[in-house]
Design a protein around this motif. Structure first.
Motif, PDB file in Angstrom:
ATOM      1  N   CYS A  84       5.232   7.080   2.529  1.00 35.34           N
ATOM      2  CA  CYS A  84       4.685   5.853   3.111  1.00 35.34           C
ATOM      3  C   CYS A  84       3.345   5.501   2.476  1.00 35.34           C
ATOM      4  CB  CYS A  84       4.525   6.007   4.622  1.00 35.34           C
ATOM      5  SG  CYS A  84       6.096   6.142   5.483  1.00 35.34           S
ATOM      6  N   GLU A  89       2.735   2.079   8.304  1.00 35.63           N
ATOM      7  CA  GLU A  89       4.108   2.211   7.823  1.00 35.63           C
ATOM      8  C   GLU A  89       4.696   3.540   8.279  1.00 35.63           C
ATOM      9  OE1 GLU A  89       6.726   2.105   3.696  1.00 35.63           O
ATOM     10  OE2 GLU A  89       4.562   2.427   3.581  1.00 35.63           O
ATOM     11  N   PHE A  90       3.913   4.606   8.178  1.00 36.77           N
ATOM     12  CA  PHE A  90       4.383   5.918   8.616  1.00 36.77           C
ATOM     13  C   PHE A  90       4.735   5.907  10.100  1.00 36.77           C
ATOM     14  CE2 PHE A  90       3.273  10.022  10.577  1.00 36.77           C
ATOM     15  CZ  PHE A  90       4.318  10.778  10.072  1.00 36.77           C
ATOM     16  N   GLU A  93       8.021   3.943  10.607  1.00 40.02           N
ATOM     17  CA  GLU A  93       9.176   4.691  10.100  1.00 40.02           C
ATOM     18  C   GLU A  93       9.486   5.895  10.984  1.00 40.02           C
ATOM     19  OE1 GLU A  93      11.215   3.978   7.622  1.00 40.02           O
ATOM     20  OE2 GLU A  93      10.142   2.243   6.855  1.00 40.02           O
TER      21      GLU A  93
END
Length: 103
Positions: A84, A89-90, A93
């Protein structure tokens, strides 16, 4: 299709990581239980059946599987974090993959 392949590849590599850890640590039986119950279970798999087959108590199977599952999740998140570009974003996800918020 790309998303499914991404998840499959992430989990496949994580399985290989975890297998290697338990084998290197002299605990291949731990991974074998995880494999038999979570990765490629037979239709009639149960904690009791695995306990009998591996010469363990059902409580030992329960505890071992909890430990290996926790390690699998940790390793999968480590791999995901490396892929990521940002913390946001991490978090997105990881929430999508595991259904929980990860810091």
């Amino acid at each position: 299709i790309f998303r499914r392949e991404f998840i499959r590849a992430l989990f496949e590599r994580t399985v290989d990581d975890v297998r290697g850890e338990y084998e290197a640590g002299g605990k291949p039986q731990h991974f074998a239980l995880f494999e038999r119950y979570d990765i490629d279970p037979a239709d009639d798999v149960s904690y009791a059946r695995l306990a009998n087959e591996f010469g363990l108590t059902p409580a030992h199977v329960t505890n071992t599987l909890a430990h290996v599952r926790r390690r699998f999740r940790e390793r999968a998140l480590e791999r995901l974090r490396a892929l990521c570009l940002s913390d946001d974003e991490f978090r997105r996800e990881s929430r999508e993959l595991f259904g929980t918020e990860v810091r």
